[in-house]
Design an enzyme around this catalytic site. Sequence first.
Site, PDB file in Angstrom:
ATOM      1  N   LYS A 130       0.750  -1.157  -0.139  1.00 28.63           N
ATOM      2  CA  LYS A 130       0.063   0.058  -0.035  1.00 28.63           C
ATOM      3  C   LYS A 130       0.859   1.423  -0.111  1.00 28.63           C
ATOM      4  CE  LYS A 130      -4.351  -1.631   0.624  1.00 28.63           C
ATOM      5  NZ  LYS A 130      -5.864  -1.879   1.229  1.00 28.63           N
ATOM      6  N   LYS A 212      -3.848  -9.995  -6.794  1.00 31.85           N
ATOM      7  CA  LYS A 212      -5.074 -10.548  -6.153  1.00 31.85           C
ATOM      8  C   LYS A 212      -6.382  -9.850  -6.577  1.00 31.85           C
ATOM      9  CE  LYS A 212      -6.310  -8.494  -2.181  1.00 31.85           C
ATOM     10  NZ  LYS A 212      -6.584  -8.003  -0.823  1.00 31.85           N
ATOM     11  N   LYS A 215     -10.978  -4.824  -4.478  1.00 33.97           N
ATOM     12  CA  LYS A 215     -11.884  -4.085  -4.835  1.00 33.97           C
ATOM     13  C   LYS A 215     -11.323  -2.471  -5.128  1.00 33.97           C
ATOM     14  CE  LYS A 215     -13.314  -4.234  -0.059  1.00 33.97           C
ATOM     15  NZ  LYS A 215     -12.437  -3.867   1.091  1.00 33.97           N
TER      16      LYS A 215
HETATM   17  P1  ATP Z   1      -8.605  -3.361  -0.448  1.00 31.29           P
HETATM   18  O1  ATP Z   1      -8.411  -3.540  -2.005  1.00 31.29           O
HETATM   19  O2  ATP Z   1      -9.300  -2.056  -0.068  1.00 31.29           O
HETATM   20  O3  ATP Z   1      -7.251  -3.353   0.129  1.00 31.29           O
HETATM   21  P2  ATP Z   1      -9.550  -6.003  -0.186  1.00 31.29           P
HETATM   22  O4  ATP Z   1     -10.542  -6.078  -1.380  1.00 31.29           O
HETATM   23  O5  ATP Z   1      -8.389  -6.601   0.022  1.00 31.29           O
HETATM   24  O6  ATP Z   1      -9.638  -4.599   0.295  1.00 31.29           O
HETATM   25  P3  ATP Z   1     -10.567  -6.076   2.603  1.00 31.29           P
HETATM   26  O7  ATP Z   1     -11.679  -5.532   3.418  1.00 31.29           O
HETATM   27  O8  ATP Z   1      -9.327  -5.577   2.807  1.00 31.29           O
HETATM   28  O9  ATP Z   1     -10.663  -6.334   1.055  1.00 31.29           O
HETATM   29  O10 ATP Z   1     -10.668  -7.979   3.030  1.00 31.29           O
HETATM   30  C1  ATP Z   1     -11.821  -8.213   3.460  1.00 31.29           C
HETATM   31  C2  ATP Z   1     -11.486  -9.701   3.343  1.00 31.29           C
HETATM   32  O11 ATP Z   1     -11.620 -10.331   2.266  1.00 31.29           O
HETATM   33  C3  ATP Z   1     -10.398 -10.422   4.226  1.00 31.29           C
HETATM   34  O12 ATP Z   1     -10.441 -11.575   4.711  1.00 31.29           O
HETATM   35  C4  ATP Z   1      -9.469 -10.739   2.853  1.00 31.29           C
HETATM   36  O13 ATP Z   1      -8.379 -11.683   3.182  1.00 31.29           O
HETATM   37  C5  ATP Z   1     -10.631 -11.296   2.087  1.00 31.29           C
HETATM   38  N1  ATP Z   1     -10.006 -10.908   0.747  1.00 31.29           N
HETATM   39  C6  ATP Z   1      -9.874  -9.800   0.000  1.00 31.29           C
HETATM   40  N2  ATP Z   1      -9.590 -10.057  -1.342  1.00 31.29           N
HETATM   41  C7  ATP Z   1      -9.657 -11.353  -1.451  1.00 31.29           C
HETATM   42  C8  ATP Z   1      -9.265 -12.172  -2.575  1.00 31.29           C
HETATM   43  N3  ATP Z   1      -8.924 -11.767  -3.722  1.00 31.29           N
HETATM   44  N4  ATP Z   1      -9.306 -13.551  -2.516  1.00 31.29           N
HETATM   45  C9  ATP Z   1      -9.671 -13.972  -1.164  1.00 31.29           C
HETATM   46  N5  ATP Z   1     -10.053 -13.303  -0.276  1.00 31.29           N
HETATM   47  C10 ATP Z   1      -9.932 -11.761  -0.399  1.00 31.29           C
END
Ligand code: ATP
Length: 349
Positions: A130, A212, A215
């Site tokens: 980040k 990965k 969002k």
């Molecule tokens: P950002 O993109 O804003 O960093 P994010 O999409 O990674 O956010 P978080 O709110 O940080 O989402 O994660 C919420 C949950 O979803 C966590 O348990 C995280 O491990 C899971 N998660 C997020 N992205 C993935 C993915 N691509 N595959 C599996 N699990 C995920």
Amino acid sequence: MIEEKIEQKQETEAQQAPRPKTVFSGVQPSGKLTLGNYLGAMGNWVALQEENRCIFSVVDLHSITVRQEPAALRRQTLEVLAQYIACGIDPEKSLLFIQSHVSAHAELSWVLNCYTMFGELSRMTQFKDKSKTHADNVNAGLFTYPVLMASDILLYQTDFVPVGQDQKQHVEIARDIAERFNGIYGNVFTVPEPRIAGTGARIMSLADPTKKMSKSDKNQNAFVLLMDKPEDIMRKFKRAVTDSGSEVRRGEGKHGVNNLIAIYSAAAGCTPEAAEERFAGKGYGDFKKAVGEAVVEVLRPVREKTEDLLNNKDYLEKVYTQGAENASRIARRTLEKVYKKVGFIKKPF
Ligand code: ATP
Ligand code: LTN
């Protein structure tokens, strides 16, 4: 006499019955939730509700480590809460709350900051990533993010933390902090364990399957949102990047196909092997269409229920109000214990 005996028996049984385990997890309201969030996190929480004491938070304090637009943050916070319920998390069985409503999170976080090392935080991969993607705003909150997450977990004496693969390192630092604190002051915190989802633990971007699914990706075709319409989902899978081969079979370096097989098996509820068998002899075109259809069917009820809930703000308010009250009560007990252990004078009111 008989009644007394029954009561005695019930008491002994209650003492012998294993304590239900506590489960804690959270999602940031930093945008619209993706299929990755669902398969890696929330989708797996539903089954845990039956046998555990489950606590799920919308972690808004975490989300401001990256700049948020205030009105959008408010909207997204309610939307994540609605999506928890729409996924099948039942507010009668689980405790649902908004993190900023329980001040103990920020308070414990300060204390634990003083028991976490600069070097430990510097090694966190999420911080390193980040700091690159938000190079203009590498704030102290981004650096101490894992300490706030440890506070979330430790306040509730959590046994299990169900998260996607990317969060494993953060649960491990929460364990280290708990063990360090317990080592100094005795048994204050339960040491938590991560629970990482099976096939859905790391869903990759549809546009670049070496990254990965996130969002906050700028490319709209990289992710599927829980609120996407069926035609958008089908289009995104049709465009999903695959590999130069033609066989629907996993393999080293076949990032695109590996990811689509993982998504298909998680959405259709089968093993990756069964998915490969089902598509033996079929081309990528047919396969991508089937993945899209499986995802559409999984997400359809979630989207419809979320829309209903967002039209019923009174109900959502009731859920988060009750949740904040219950969460505060539990959290305060741990915080008081911590304050006492470190040597603060008991609060007079
Ligand atoms: P950002 O993109 O804003 O960093 P994010 O999409 O990674 O956010 P978080 O709110 O940080 O989402 O994660 C919420 C949950 O979803 C966590 O348990 C995280 O491990 C899971 N998660 C997020 N992205 C993935 C993915 N691509 N595959 C599996 N699990 C995920
Ligand atoms: N950092 C997590 C969200 C999160 C969390 C938690 C998850 C904040 N506090 C406590 C589990 C337990 C993420 O998914 N990015």
